[in-house]
Design an enzyme around this catalytic site. Structure first.
Site, short mmCIF file in Angstrom:
data_model
loop_
_atom_site.label_atom_id
_atom_site.label_comp_id
_atom_site.label_asym_id
_atom_site.label_seq_id
_atom_site.Cartn_x
_atom_site.Cartn_y
_atom_site.Cartn_z
N ASP A 134 16.01 2.25 25.09
CA ASP A 134 15.18 2.78 24.01
C ASP A 134 15.98 3.79 23.18
O ASP A 134 16.95 4.38 23.67
CB ASP A 134 13.95 3.50 24.58
CG ASP A 134 13.04 2.55 25.34
OD1 ASP A 134 13.08 1.34 25.06
OD2 ASP A 134 12.31 3.03 26.22
N1 URA Z 1 12.98 1.66 30.75
C1 URA Z 1 12.46 2.29 29.68
O1 URA Z 1 11.29 2.61 29.63
N2 URA Z 1 13.31 2.57 28.66
C2 URA Z 1 14.64 2.27 28.67
O2 URA Z 1 15.35 2.59 27.72
C3 URA Z 1 15.15 1.63 29.80
C4 URA Z 1 14.30 1.33 30.83
#
Ligand code: URA
Length: 214
Positions: free
Chosen positions: A84
């Protein structure tokens, strides 16, 4: 671009790849058949070629890596799974389609370790639930962490083998908590290089590649 010291004028010229030395915009490059790299992703970057709200992680890489033509099916390196925008830490990139597919496939169970900082204290019941499996809103089948250790009241190490959308955040939400910060520290047996500053990348060595699956 210059190849073995000569300015390259023909885009389709062919060269022997043994000991090939070339430079792009004055910077020296060694030849690699396939590119495998690790990036220490900072917060505020999207893992997308067409980012919507934040700059792309690909803008942190030199152009020869993002546009290089290869014999494989992908053009330039691609992120192996996505993090993310606000997640930091280890992102692998490659132009080897088979490697990307292998790493992304849930069948291969490559563990990914996250350092998760939470809003509320994580109690024993939450740790047990994360290990036993929690149901996310888009899938009736429960997802379970393969490891979960408490670092302190509001920080855990969580290891997952799948890579579902927002999986860590949704798993923590499923146990009534909220992720305040998320950092990926390890993939398989390969740890994020502590000497790699945020926003910087480096090539993976043969040793690193062996550690991922080892
Ligand atoms: N899980 C999440 O919620 N975000 C990420 O970036 C990676 C794994």
């Amino acid at each position: 671009m210059s190849i073995n010291g000569e300015i390259a004028r023909k885009a389709d010229a062919e060269f022997a790849t043994d000991d090939l030395k070339f430079s792009v915009d004055g910077a020296a490059w060694g030849f690699v058949e396939r590119a495998y790299l690790m990036l220490n992703k900072p917060a505020g970057y999207e893992c997308s070629q067409a980012p919507k709200h934040w700059p792309s992680v690909y803008s942190l890489l030199p152009t020869p890596l993002t546009t290089r033509p290869t014999k494989s099916s992908v053009n330039g390196v691609q992120a192996v799974g996505r993090l993310d925008q606000d997640t930091t830490g280890m992102l692998l990139l490659s132009d080897d389609g088979q490697f990307i597919h292998h790493m992304a496939s849930p069948k291969h169970h490559v563990p990914k370790m996250y350092v998760v900082t939470t809003k509320h204290a994580v109690d024993d019941a939450a740790i047990s639930a994360l290990l036993a499996g929690v149901v996310l809103n888009d899938d009736p089948e429960a997802v379970a962490a393969v490891a979960c250790e408490r670092v302190n009241e509001t920080q855990i190490h969580l290891t997952l083998t799948e890579g579902k959308y927002h999986q860590v955040k949704r798993m923590l939400a499923a146990v009534g908590n909220r992720v305040e910060a998320l950092h990926r520290s390890q993939i398989g047996g390969l740890k994020l290089d502590p000497d790699l500053a945020e926003g910087r990348w480096r090539w993976l060595t043969a040793d690193d590649l062996a550690k991922i699956n080892g």
